[in-house]
Design a protein around this motif. Structure first.
Motif, PDB file in Angstrom:
ATOM      1  N   LEU A  31      34.714  47.417  29.680  1.00 22.30           N
ATOM      2  CA  LEU A  31      35.264  46.437  30.605  1.00 22.30           C
ATOM      3  C   LEU A  31      35.618  47.160  31.898  1.00 22.30           C
ATOM      4  CD1 LEU A  31      36.708  43.798  31.451  1.00 22.30           C
ATOM      5  CD2 LEU A  31      38.713  44.624  30.222  1.00 22.30           C
ATOM      6  N   CYS A  32      35.092  46.675  32.992  1.00 26.84           N
ATOM      7  CA  CYS A  32      35.382  47.353  34.252  1.00 26.84           C
ATOM      8  C   CYS A  32      35.242  46.396  35.438  1.00 26.84           C
ATOM      9  CB  CYS A  32      34.421  48.520  34.434  1.00 26.84           C
ATOM     10  SG  CYS A  32      34.826  49.531  35.857  1.00 26.84           S
ATOM     11  N   VAL A  33      36.163  46.504  36.366  1.00 26.13           N
ATOM     12  CA  VAL A  33      36.155  45.671  37.561  1.00 26.13           C
ATOM     13  C   VAL A  33      36.219  46.596  38.775  1.00 26.13           C
ATOM     14  CG1 VAL A  33      37.500  43.982  38.887  1.00 26.13           C
ATOM     15  CG2 VAL A  33      37.239  43.694  36.424  1.00 26.13           C
ATOM     16  N   LEU A  85      38.547  44.709  43.552  1.00 26.48           N
ATOM     17  CA  LEU A  85      38.725  43.364  42.975  1.00 26.48           C
ATOM     18  C   LEU A  85      39.795  43.343  41.898  1.00 26.48           C
ATOM     19  CD1 LEU A  85      35.118  41.969  42.480  1.00 26.48           C
ATOM     20  CD2 LEU A  85      36.885  41.129  44.007  1.00 26.48           C
ATOM     21  N   ARG A 115      43.144  40.631  40.267  1.00 23.22           N
ATOM     22  CA  ARG A 115      42.851  39.266  40.694  1.00 23.22           C
ATOM     23  C   ARG A 115      42.394  38.416  39.529  1.00 23.22           C
ATOM     24  NH1 ARG A 115      40.854  42.109  45.453  1.00 23.22           N
ATOM     25  NH2 ARG A 115      41.991  41.353  47.241  1.00 23.22           N
TER      26      ARG A 115
HETATM   27  C1  LIG Z   1      40.554  47.279  32.943  1.00 20.27           C
HETATM   28  C2  LIG Z   1      40.316  46.519  34.237  1.00 20.27           C
HETATM   29  C3  LIG Z   1      38.974  45.818  34.141  1.00 20.27           C
HETATM   30  C4  LIG Z   1      41.421  45.481  34.427  1.00 20.27           C
HETATM   31  O1  LIG Z   1      41.206  44.792  35.627  1.00 20.27           O
HETATM   32  P1  LIG Z   1      42.387  44.210  36.528  1.00 20.27           P
HETATM   33  O2  LIG Z   1      41.769  43.631  37.729  1.00 20.27           O
HETATM   34  O3  LIG Z   1      43.434  45.267  36.731  1.00 20.27           O
HETATM   35  O4  LIG Z   1      43.050  43.126  35.603  1.00 20.27           O
HETATM   36  P2  LIG Z   1      43.159  41.551  35.888  1.00 20.27           P
HETATM   37  O5  LIG Z   1      44.237  41.310  36.869  1.00 20.27           O
HETATM   38  O6  LIG Z   1      41.830  40.987  36.225  1.00 20.27           O
HETATM   39  O7  LIG Z   1      43.565  41.003  34.450  1.00 20.27           O
HETATM   40  C5  LIG Z   1      44.694  41.398  33.806  1.00 20.27           C
HETATM   41  C6  LIG Z   1      44.657  40.816  32.423  1.00 20.27           C
HETATM   42  O8  LIG Z   1      43.582  41.427  31.693  1.00 20.27           O
HETATM   43  C7  LIG Z   1      44.093  42.089  30.549  1.00 20.27           C
HETATM   44  N1  LIG Z   1      43.438  43.399  30.386  1.00 20.27           N
HETATM   45  C8  LIG Z   1      43.357  44.400  31.293  1.00 20.27           C
HETATM   46  N2  LIG Z   1      42.727  45.444  30.765  1.00 20.27           N
HETATM   47  C9  LIG Z   1      42.415  45.108  29.508  1.00 20.27           C
HETATM   48  C10 LIG Z   1      41.756  45.801  28.455  1.00 20.27           C
HETATM   49  N3  LIG Z   1      41.288  47.041  28.587  1.00 20.27           N
HETATM   50  N4  LIG Z   1      41.574  45.148  27.303  1.00 20.27           N
HETATM   51  C11 LIG Z   1      42.037  43.902  27.146  1.00 20.27           C
HETATM   52  N5  LIG Z   1      42.672  43.192  28.091  1.00 20.27           N
HETATM   53  C12 LIG Z   1      42.853  43.809  29.269  1.00 20.27           C
HETATM   54  C13 LIG Z   1      45.555  42.309  30.834  1.00 20.27           C
HETATM   55  O9  LIG Z   1      46.272  42.362  29.639  1.00 20.27           O
HETATM   56  C14 LIG Z   1      45.921  41.108  31.662  1.00 20.27           C
HETATM   57  O10 LIG Z   1      46.204  39.986  30.853  1.00 20.27           O
HETATM   58  P3  LIG Z   1      47.751  39.563  30.498  1.00 20.27           P
HETATM   59  O11 LIG Z   1      48.320  38.975  31.711  1.00 20.27           O
HETATM   60  O12 LIG Z   1      47.641  38.625  29.356  1.00 20.27           O
HETATM   61  O13 LIG Z   1      48.451  40.852  30.125  1.00 20.27           O
HETATM   62  C15 LIG Z   1      40.332  47.475  35.458  1.00 20.27           C
HETATM   63  O14 LIG Z   1      41.567  48.119  35.535  1.00 20.27           O
HETATM   64  C16 LIG Z   1      39.262  48.514  35.424  1.00 20.27           C
HETATM   65  O15 LIG Z   1      38.116  48.246  35.749  1.00 20.27           O
HETATM   66  N6  LIG Z   1      39.582  49.770  35.061  1.00 20.27           N
HETATM   67  C17 LIG Z   1      38.625  50.855  34.982  1.00 20.27           C
HETATM   68  C18 LIG Z   1      37.822  50.809  33.726  1.00 20.27           C
HETATM   69  C19 LIG Z   1      38.682  50.845  32.504  1.00 20.27           C
HETATM   70  O16 LIG Z   1      39.585  51.647  32.427  1.00 20.27           O
HETATM   71  N7  LIG Z   1      38.424  49.977  31.519  1.00 20.27           N
HETATM   72  C20 LIG Z   1      39.215  49.930  30.317  1.00 20.27           C
HETATM   73  C21 LIG Z   1      38.443  49.484  29.158  1.00 20.27           C
HETATM   74  S1  LIG Z   1      37.037  50.571  28.849  1.00 20.27           S
END
Ligand SMILES: CC(C)(COP(=O)(O)OP(=O)(O)OC[C@H]1O[C@@H](n2cnc3c(N)ncnc32)[C@H](O)[C@@H]1OP(=O)(O)O)[C@@H](O)C(=O)NCCC(=O)NCCS
Lengths: 450, 274
Positions: free
Chosen positions: A201-203, A207, A210
C-alpha cells in the motif's frame, strides 16, 4: 463488505477561487477588495489538513478513534474474542450483489493496473515505493524493495492483474498510488480459508493525509470480493483494529562496524568496537555439514516437510501445490535464499530460507544501503532450530548481508539470546480482515509476509 | 473523501500544458494556508507594491498561470495592475508560488515561524525498518563487566564525551586547563581517549591527540595498544597515523599477540607485521 460511505469525515480544507480564473473585474477600493478576497479565500485554521497521528502501540490505539477502520468488518480495538470464536465477521456476499463498478476517483485520476512484466511499469512501482519518502523526516532508513523482489512478491502463481491496483493522474499519466493483493490460502486455528495477502500500500507523498489509502483499501476489497474471496491477511507497523498478534523484530549483526557507522545500532560506553566485532564473528563453515542450496528437484520433499511442520502453528500458510511452494522458496539471487540438508539416503531432513530486503541509508556519505536478510520459513528436523538458524547466519554472512532480521514468531524467540540477536525498536502487527478469532502469541504465528 | 481530495489541490484550476502537474505537498499547503490567514492583519501596514506581489503569488498558487488573453482592459488600471502581477508569475509552479508567498510573509511577519506549521510530520503511517538499539556487554553471556574501580571526574566525563563526537574544540580547552587529562582512563574499561578514538574511528581526535604528544603506546587493562585496536577494527588510516607517530608493531597484549596477529584483514596485516 463494501461499506460505501462516500465521505469518511475527510478534512475539507482547500482553496476556492476568489473570483474565477482570469475574470478580474475592476474594483473601487483595491485594498478593501483584496482584504475581502483574501478573507473569503483564507482558509480557517480548523480546515487545515488535519493530519492524524498513527498509533504505534496498543495503548495509543485504544484511545484513538478510527474514522475508516471503524466502518470495516474488523474486531473492535478493546474486544476480547473468546477462544471458541473463529469465523467471518460478515457473511459472504452473493457474487451478483458485490458492487460491480470501481469506486470513483476524482476527475483527473483513474484506476490503472500495474503490469509488472512491463519493465517500465515495474520501474514506476519501484520508484513509487522506494523513492517517494517524505523529506526531512528524522528516520534514517527506508525499505528498498528491488524490482525482482516486487515481481517475486506480487507475481505469485494464480496472481491477477487487477489486483496490482494503481492510480494514475490523467494529465501526465504518473503512477500516484498502489495497493497489491496476492492469493494465499491461510489456516486460522482449525479453519482453512481462501484469502489474499495485502501488501505494498503506497500513496505519493504529496497526496498523503487526504484519505486516499481508504479508497485503495475499499477498491482492492471490491476486486477481491468479486472473485468470491472475503478474507485478507496483512501486516503493518501501526496499530489499527485489531491485531491478531503483535510481533517484534530482532536483529543479528553480521557487519557490526557498518551498522554502527550508519547508526543502525549503537555501542554503549562499556563496549568497544573491537570487542563487538569479535563477538559477532561467525565461522566460515556451517555446523550442519550437509547443508546446501535448495534446487527445484527438492521441491516435492520440502513441500511435505514444510506442510507437516506448519501444522504446529495457529496461523500458517497452506500451499495448495508444489508450484506455489516452488515460487516462494526456490532460490533467486538477490531475492530469496533457501538451503536444505540431505542425508546419505537422499532424504531432506532440514530446510531454512531467508529473503533479501535492503534498506536505504538516508544522507550517509559512504554507505547508501544496508543489506538485510529476513528469516523466512524453516524446518529443523535432524538438528536443533538454534543450529539451523546459526547456519543461516553463516550463509547470509557469506552472501555479504550486513544484518539478519527475524520476528519473534515460530520458535524464534527461544534462540535469540544464544545467537546474539538484539531486540529491535519496531513491532509488526498481524491483521486479518473480516475474521474474528482469539488473539495469538507470536509463537503461534507460522505465516511470514514480506 | 473524494470531495476533500479533489478540492484540496486539483479542482478548478486550468491545466498548464507545458508544466508537469505535481500534486502539492500537504505540509507546504498547510504552511501556505497559515500564511494567507496572516495577510489581512498586515494590509494597512504595507505598501501597494507588496500587496500586489502577494496577490500575484496567491493567484498563481491557487489557480495556476493566468491566461494572458483574458485580462482586463488597459484602462481598468487597478485591475490591470493586479492581473499583470499574476501574469508575472506564470512560469512558477504552484508549489513554488506557495513557497514564495510563505517566504514573503515570513519577511513581513518576523514573529511567524512557518516551520511551526510543519511540526506534525506526514509519513506517519509509513512502514519503517526496525533498528537495533544499543549494544551492551550484557547481551553476550561471556560478558565480563567489572564495576568501575575509579569513577570519572566531571572533567573526564566531558573529555570522553567530546572524544565520542570528535568535538576537538572542547577537548582543546579541557586539555589546556588540565594537561594530564590526555592520559586519563575511562571508568568502565580503563581505556585512554586515544584507545577509544582509535576503536571508534574518530580520526580527527587521534590526529589531535598525536599533535599533543599523547603516548601512542599506552595500553588498556588487557595490554592492548591503539595499534591493536586499529588492527581489530580494520582502520588502515589510523594505523598509518599511529605508526608514523612511533607506535610499536611488536607490542604484545595480554594474550601475547601483536597487532598484526589480531588482524584478519590481509592488507592491514601486512602493514602491521613487525
Ligand atoms: C501508508 C500510506 C499509504 C497511508 O497514506 P496516508 O495518505 O497517510 O493515509 P490516508 O490519510 O489516506 O488514510 C488514513 C487511513 O488509512 C489507514 N491506514 C494507513 N496506513 C495503513 C496501513 N498500512 N494499513 C492499513 N490501514 C492503513 C489509517 O488507519 C487511516 O484510517 P483510520 O482513520 O481508520 O485510522 C502512506 O503513508 C504511504 O504511502 N507510505 C509509504 C509506504 C508504506 O509505508 N506503506 C505501508 C504498507 S506497506
Amino acid at each position: 463488505m463494501s461499506h460505501g460511505h462516500s465521505h469518511d469525515g475527510a478534512p475539507c480544507g482547500g482553496h476556492h477561487g476568489d473570483d474565477g480564473a482570469g475574470g478580474s473585474r475592476p474594483s473601487v477600493n483595491d485594498v478593501q477588495a483584496l482584504v475581502d478576497q483574501l478573507r473569503l479565500a483564507g482558509v480557517d485554521v480548523s480546515n487545515m489538513p488535519n493530519i492524524p497521528t498513527a498509533p504505534r502501540d496498543m495503548d495509543e490505539a485504544r484511545s484513538k478513534s478510527f474514522q475508516f477502520w471503524s466502518t470495516q468488518p474488523v474486531p473492535q480495538m478493546d474486544e476480547t474474542v473468546p477462544a471458541d470464536v473463529n469465523c467471518a465477521i460478515e457473511e459472504n456476499i452473493a457474487l451478483d450483489k458485490v458492487r460491480a463498478e470501481p469506486f470513483s476517483l476524482p476527475a483527473g485520476f483513474r484506476w490503472s493496473n500495474v503490469d509488472l512484466s512491463d519493465e517500465e511499469q515495474l520501474n514506476e512501482l519501484y520508484n513509487l515505493l522506494t523513492r517517494n519518502y517524505v523529506e526531512d523526516d528524522d528516520s534514517m532508513f527506508r525499505f528498498d524493495y528491488s524490482a525482482d523482489f516486487l515481481k517475486w512478491a506480487l507475481q505469485v502463481p494464480g496472481f491477477r492483474p487487477e489486483w496490482h491496483c494503481g492510480v494514475r493522474a490523467d494529465s501526465n499519466n504518473r503512477l500516484l498510488a498502489f495497493i497489491g493483493a496476492v492469493p494465499q490460502t491461510v489456516r486460522v486455528y482449525d479453519k482453512t480459508v481462501n484469502m489474499v495477502e495485502i501488501n505494498f500500500l503506497c500513496v505519493h507523498k504529496n497526496l498523503r493525509s487526504r484519505r486516499v489509502a481508504p479508497v485503495l483499501i475499499r477498491e482492492i476489497t471490491r476486486r477481491v470480493n468479486v472473485t468470491g474471496i472475503f478474507q485478507a491477511a496483512f501486516t503493518a507497523g501501526i496499530v489499527i483494529p485489531k491485531p491478531v498478534s503483535v510481533c517484534r523484530y530482532y536483529h543479528r549483526s553480521l557487519n557490526p562496524r557498518k551498522l554502527i557507522d550508519v547508526r543502525f545500532s549503537h555501542l554503549s560506553a562499556k563496549m568497544t568496537m573491537a570487542r563487538t566485532i569479535k563477538l559477532y564473528k561467525l565461522p566460515e563453515e556451517t555446523a550442519t555439514r550437509n547443508l546446501r542450496e535448495m534446487k527445484s528437484t527438492d521441491v516435492p520433499q520440502v513441500f511435505k516437510l514444510l506442510t507437516t511442520s506448519l501444522k504446529q502453528y495457529s496461523l500458517a500458510p497452506v500451499y495448495n501445490s508444489e508450484e506455489e511452494l516452488a515460487h516462494a522458496l526456490v532460490p533467486k539471487k538477490g531475492v530469496v535464499y533457501s538451503y536444505v540438508a540431505e542425508n546419505q539416503n537422499g532424504k531432506i531432513t532440514d530446510f531454512v530460507s531467508f529473503y533479501s530486503l535492503p534498506s536505504t541509508v538516508m544522507g550517509h556519505t559512504t554507505h547508501k544501503t544496508i543489506y538485510a536478510a529476513y528469516l523466512y520459513y524453516y524446518v529443523a528436523g535432524s538438528v536443533t532450530p538454534k543450529q539451523l538458524i546459526n547456519d543461516s547466519l553463516i550463509l547470509a554472512n557469506r552472501e555479504k548481508f550486513d544484518v539478519f532480521n527475524a520476528l519473534d514468531l515460530m520458535h524464534n524467540e527461544k534462540i535469540f539470546s544464544d545467537l546474539k540477536f538484539g531486540k529491535g525498536d519496531g513491532n509488526l502487527q498481524y491483521y486479518l480482515y473480516n475474521w474474528k478469532c482469539a488473539d495469538m502469541k507470536p509463537s503461534q504465528i507460522g505465516l511470514v509476509l514480506q | 473523501m473524494i470531495i476533500a481530495w479533489a478540492v484540496s489541490s486539483f479542482q478548478d484550476h486550468p491545466k498548464n500544458e507545458n508544466q508537469e502537474e505535481e500534486p502539492i505537498d500537504t505540509l507546504l499547503e498547510a504552511k501556505f494556508d497559515a500564511a494567507t490567514t496572516r495577510l489581512p492583519g498586515f494590509l494597512t501596514k504595507i505598501d501597494q507594491k507588496t500587496i500586489l506581489k502577494f496577490y500575484g503569488l496567491y493567484k498563481q498558487a491557487v489557480e495556476g498561470p493566468a491566461d494572458s488573453k483574458k485580462g482586463p482592459y488597459w484602462f481598468e488600471t487597478v485591475a490591470r495592475k493586479k492581473f499583470n502581477s499574476w501574469l508575472a508569475n506564470s512560469q512558477m509552479s504552484r508549489s513554488r508560488a506557495m513557497e514564495a508567498y510563505c517566504e514573503l510573509m515570513a519577511q513581513l511577519d518576523t514573529s511567524w515561524d512557518p516551520d511551526a506549521e510543519t511540526v506534525k510530520k506526514s509519513g506517519l503511517w509509513e512502514k519503517m525498518p526496525s533498528t537495533m538499539g544499543v549494544i551492551e556487554p550484557e547481551m553476550f553471556d561471556d560478558a565480563v563487566v567489572h564495576p568501575p574501580t575509579k569513577l570519572e571526574t566531571e572533567t573526564e566525563k566531558k573529555w570522553f564525551a567530546a572524544m565520542r563526537v570528535s568535538d576537538i574544540d572542547t577537548m582543546r580547552t579541557l586539555l589546556r586547563n588540565e594537561p594530564e587529562i590526555i592520559e586519563a582512563k575511562d571508568q568502565y574499561l580503563a581505556m585512554t581517549a586515544l584507545l577509544w578514538a582509535t576503536d571508534l574511528g574518530c580520526d580527527p581526535v587521534v590526529q589531535f591527540l598525536i599533535e599533543n604528544n599523547v603516548d601512542v603506546n599506552a595500553v588498556d587493562g588487557c595490554l592492548q595498544t591503539a595499534l591493536h585496536f586499529a588492527a581489530q577494527c580494520h582502520r588502515p588510516l589510523l594505523a598509518e597515523l599511529l605508526l608514523q607517530a612511533g607506535a610499536d608493531r611488536s607490542a604484545l597484549d595480554a594474550d601475547g599477540l601483536t597487532p598484526s596477529e589480531c588482524c584478519d584483514d590481509e592488507d592491514l596485516r601486512k602493514k602491521l607485521t613487525p
